[in-house]
Scaffold this motif. Structure first.
Motif, short mmCIF file in Angstrom:
data_model
loop_
_atom_site.label_atom_id
_atom_site.label_comp_id
_atom_site.label_asym_id
_atom_site.label_seq_id
_atom_site.Cartn_x
_atom_site.Cartn_y
_atom_site.Cartn_z
N MET A 32 0.83 -1.20 0.00
CA MET A 32 0.00 0.00 0.00
C MET A 32 0.87 1.26 0.00
N LYS A 33 1.92 1.26 0.79
CA LYS A 33 2.83 2.42 0.87
C LYS A 33 3.42 2.73 -0.51
N ASN A 34 3.71 1.69 -1.26
CA ASN A 34 4.31 1.86 -2.59
C ASN A 34 3.27 2.02 -3.69
N ARG A 35 2.01 2.17 -3.28
CA ARG A 35 0.90 2.38 -4.22
C ARG A 35 0.83 1.26 -5.27
N MET A 36 0.98 0.04 -4.78
CA MET A 36 0.95 -1.14 -5.65
C MET A 36 -0.45 -1.74 -5.63
N SER A 37 -0.88 -2.26 -6.75
CA SER A 37 -2.21 -2.85 -6.87
C SER A 37 -2.20 -4.35 -6.61
N CYS A 38 -1.17 -4.84 -5.95
CA CYS A 38 -1.00 -6.28 -5.75
C CYS A 38 -2.01 -6.89 -4.78
N VAL A 39 -2.47 -6.09 -3.82
CA VAL A 39 -3.41 -6.59 -2.83
C VAL A 39 -4.75 -6.88 -3.53
N ILE A 49 8.62 -11.14 -5.85
CA ILE A 49 9.20 -9.84 -5.49
C ILE A 49 9.92 -9.24 -6.70
N VAL A 50 10.65 -10.06 -7.43
CA VAL A 50 11.38 -9.59 -8.61
C VAL A 50 10.40 -9.01 -9.63
N ASP A 51 9.33 -9.73 -9.90
CA ASP A 51 8.34 -9.27 -10.88
C ASP A 51 7.72 -7.95 -10.45
N ALA A 52 7.35 -7.85 -9.19
CA ALA A 52 6.70 -6.64 -8.69
C ALA A 52 7.65 -5.45 -8.72
N ALA A 53 8.90 -5.66 -8.31
CA ALA A 53 9.88 -4.58 -8.34
C ALA A 53 10.08 -4.07 -9.76
N GLU A 54 10.14 -4.99 -10.70
CA GLU A 54 10.30 -4.61 -12.11
C GLU A 54 9.07 -3.85 -12.61
N GLU A 55 7.90 -4.37 -12.31
CA GLU A 55 6.65 -3.78 -12.77
C GLU A 55 6.44 -2.36 -12.23
N HIS A 57 8.93 -0.41 -10.92
CA HIS A 57 10.18 0.34 -10.98
C HIS A 57 10.74 0.63 -9.58
N LEU A 58 10.76 -0.41 -8.76
CA LEU A 58 11.29 -0.30 -7.40
C LEU A 58 12.65 -0.99 -7.32
N ASP A 59 13.46 -0.55 -6.38
CA ASP A 59 14.71 -1.23 -6.11
C ASP A 59 14.36 -2.55 -5.43
N GLU A 60 14.71 -3.65 -6.06
CA GLU A 60 14.34 -4.98 -5.56
C GLU A 60 14.85 -5.23 -4.14
N GLY A 61 16.09 -4.88 -3.87
CA GLY A 61 16.67 -5.09 -2.56
C GLY A 61 15.97 -4.29 -1.48
N GLN A 62 15.67 -3.04 -1.77
CA GLN A 62 14.99 -2.18 -0.81
C GLN A 62 13.57 -2.68 -0.56
N PHE A 63 12.89 -3.08 -1.62
CA PHE A 63 11.53 -3.61 -1.50
C PHE A 63 11.53 -4.87 -0.64
N ALA A 64 12.46 -5.77 -0.90
CA ALA A 64 12.56 -7.01 -0.12
C ALA A 64 12.85 -6.70 1.35
N GLU A 65 13.70 -5.70 1.60
CA GLU A 65 14.02 -5.31 2.97
C GLU A 65 12.79 -4.74 3.68
N GLU A 66 12.01 -3.93 2.96
CA GLU A 66 10.77 -3.39 3.54
C GLU A 66 9.81 -4.51 3.92
N LEU A 67 9.71 -5.51 3.05
CA LEU A 67 8.83 -6.65 3.34
C LEU A 67 9.32 -7.41 4.57
N ALA A 68 10.64 -7.60 4.67
CA ALA A 68 11.22 -8.30 5.82
C ALA A 68 10.98 -7.53 7.12
N LEU A 69 11.11 -6.21 7.07
CA LEU A 69 10.86 -5.39 8.25
C LEU A 69 9.39 -5.49 8.67
N ALA A 70 8.51 -5.45 7.70
CA ALA A 70 7.07 -5.58 8.00
C ALA A 70 6.77 -6.96 8.58
N ARG A 71 7.36 -7.99 8.00
CA ARG A 71 7.18 -9.36 8.49
C ARG A 71 7.57 -9.46 9.95
#
Length: 78
Positions: A32-39, A49-55, A57-71
Protein backbone atom coordinates in the motif's frame (compact mmCIF):
# COMPACT_ATOMS: atom_id res chain seq x y z
CA UNK A 1 2.18 -37.32 14.12
CA UNK A 2 1.66 -33.55 14.47
CA UNK A 3 2.98 -30.99 12.05
CA UNK A 4 3.88 -27.44 12.96
CA UNK A 5 1.55 -24.82 11.55
CA UNK A 6 4.12 -22.08 11.93
CA UNK A 7 5.19 -20.25 8.79
CA UNK A 8 8.87 -20.10 7.90
CA UNK A 9 10.48 -16.83 8.94
CA UNK A 10 12.30 -16.21 5.65
CA UNK A 11 10.64 -14.75 2.60
CA UNK A 12 11.70 -17.02 -0.24
CA UNK A 13 12.32 -15.06 -3.47
CA UNK A 14 10.31 -17.69 -5.35
CA UNK A 15 7.18 -17.18 -3.19
CA UNK A 16 4.27 -15.51 -4.88
CA UNK A 17 3.22 -12.10 -3.61
CA UNK A 18 -0.12 -13.62 -2.63
CA UNK A 19 1.63 -16.21 -0.45
CA UNK A 20 3.77 -13.52 1.19
CA UNK A 21 0.72 -11.40 2.02
CA UNK A 22 -1.21 -14.42 3.35
CA UNK A 23 1.63 -15.68 5.56
CA UNK A 24 2.58 -12.25 6.83
CA UNK A 25 -0.42 -9.89 6.66
CA UNK A 26 1.69 -7.00 7.97
CA UNK A 27 3.47 -6.94 4.58
CA UNK A 28 0.28 -5.59 2.97
CA UNK A 29 1.23 -2.16 4.33
CA UNK A 30 4.41 -2.20 2.20
CA UNK A 31 2.39 -2.78 -0.97
CA UNK A 32 0.00 0.00 0.00
CA UNK A 33 2.83 2.42 0.87
CA UNK A 34 4.31 1.86 -2.59
CA UNK A 35 0.90 2.38 -4.22
CA UNK A 36 0.95 -1.14 -5.65
CA UNK A 37 -2.21 -2.85 -6.87
CA UNK A 38 -1.00 -6.28 -5.75
CA UNK A 39 -3.41 -6.59 -2.83
CA UNK A 40 -6.36 -8.54 -4.21
CA UNK A 41 -4.89 -8.77 -7.71
CA UNK A 42 -5.30 -12.18 -9.40
CA UNK A 43 -1.76 -11.89 -10.81
CA UNK A 44 -0.32 -11.77 -7.26
CA UNK A 45 -0.59 -15.56 -7.24
CA UNK A 46 2.01 -15.67 -10.01
CA UNK A 47 4.24 -12.63 -9.41
CA UNK A 48 7.29 -12.67 -7.17
CA UNK A 49 9.20 -9.84 -5.49
CA UNK A 50 11.38 -9.59 -8.61
CA UNK A 51 8.34 -9.27 -10.88
CA UNK A 52 6.70 -6.64 -8.69
CA UNK A 53 9.88 -4.58 -8.34
CA UNK A 54 10.30 -4.61 -12.11
CA UNK A 55 6.65 -3.78 -12.77
CA UNK A 56 6.60 -0.86 -10.32
CA UNK A 57 10.18 0.34 -10.98
CA UNK A 58 11.29 -0.30 -7.40
CA UNK A 59 14.71 -1.23 -6.11
CA UNK A 60 14.34 -4.98 -5.56
CA UNK A 61 16.67 -5.09 -2.56
CA UNK A 62 14.99 -2.18 -0.81
CA UNK A 63 11.53 -3.61 -1.50
CA UNK A 64 12.56 -7.01 -0.12
CA UNK A 65 14.02 -5.31 2.97
CA UNK A 66 10.77 -3.39 3.54
CA UNK A 67 8.83 -6.65 3.34
CA UNK A 68 11.22 -8.30 5.82
CA UNK A 69 10.86 -5.39 8.25
CA UNK A 70 7.07 -5.58 8.00
CA UNK A 71 7.18 -9.36 8.49
CA UNK A 72 9.18 -8.85 11.68
CA UNK A 73 6.93 -6.06 12.92
CA UNK A 74 9.67 -3.46 12.59
CA UNK A 75 8.16 -1.38 9.78
CA UNK A 76 5.90 1.61 10.09
CA UNK A 77 2.35 0.75 9.06
CA UNK A 78 0.63 2.96 6.50
Amino acid sequence: MMFSSQSPRAIDPDMSLDEIMRRWPATVSVFMKNRMSCVGCPIASFHTIVDAAEEYHLDEGQFAEELALARDGSAKRY
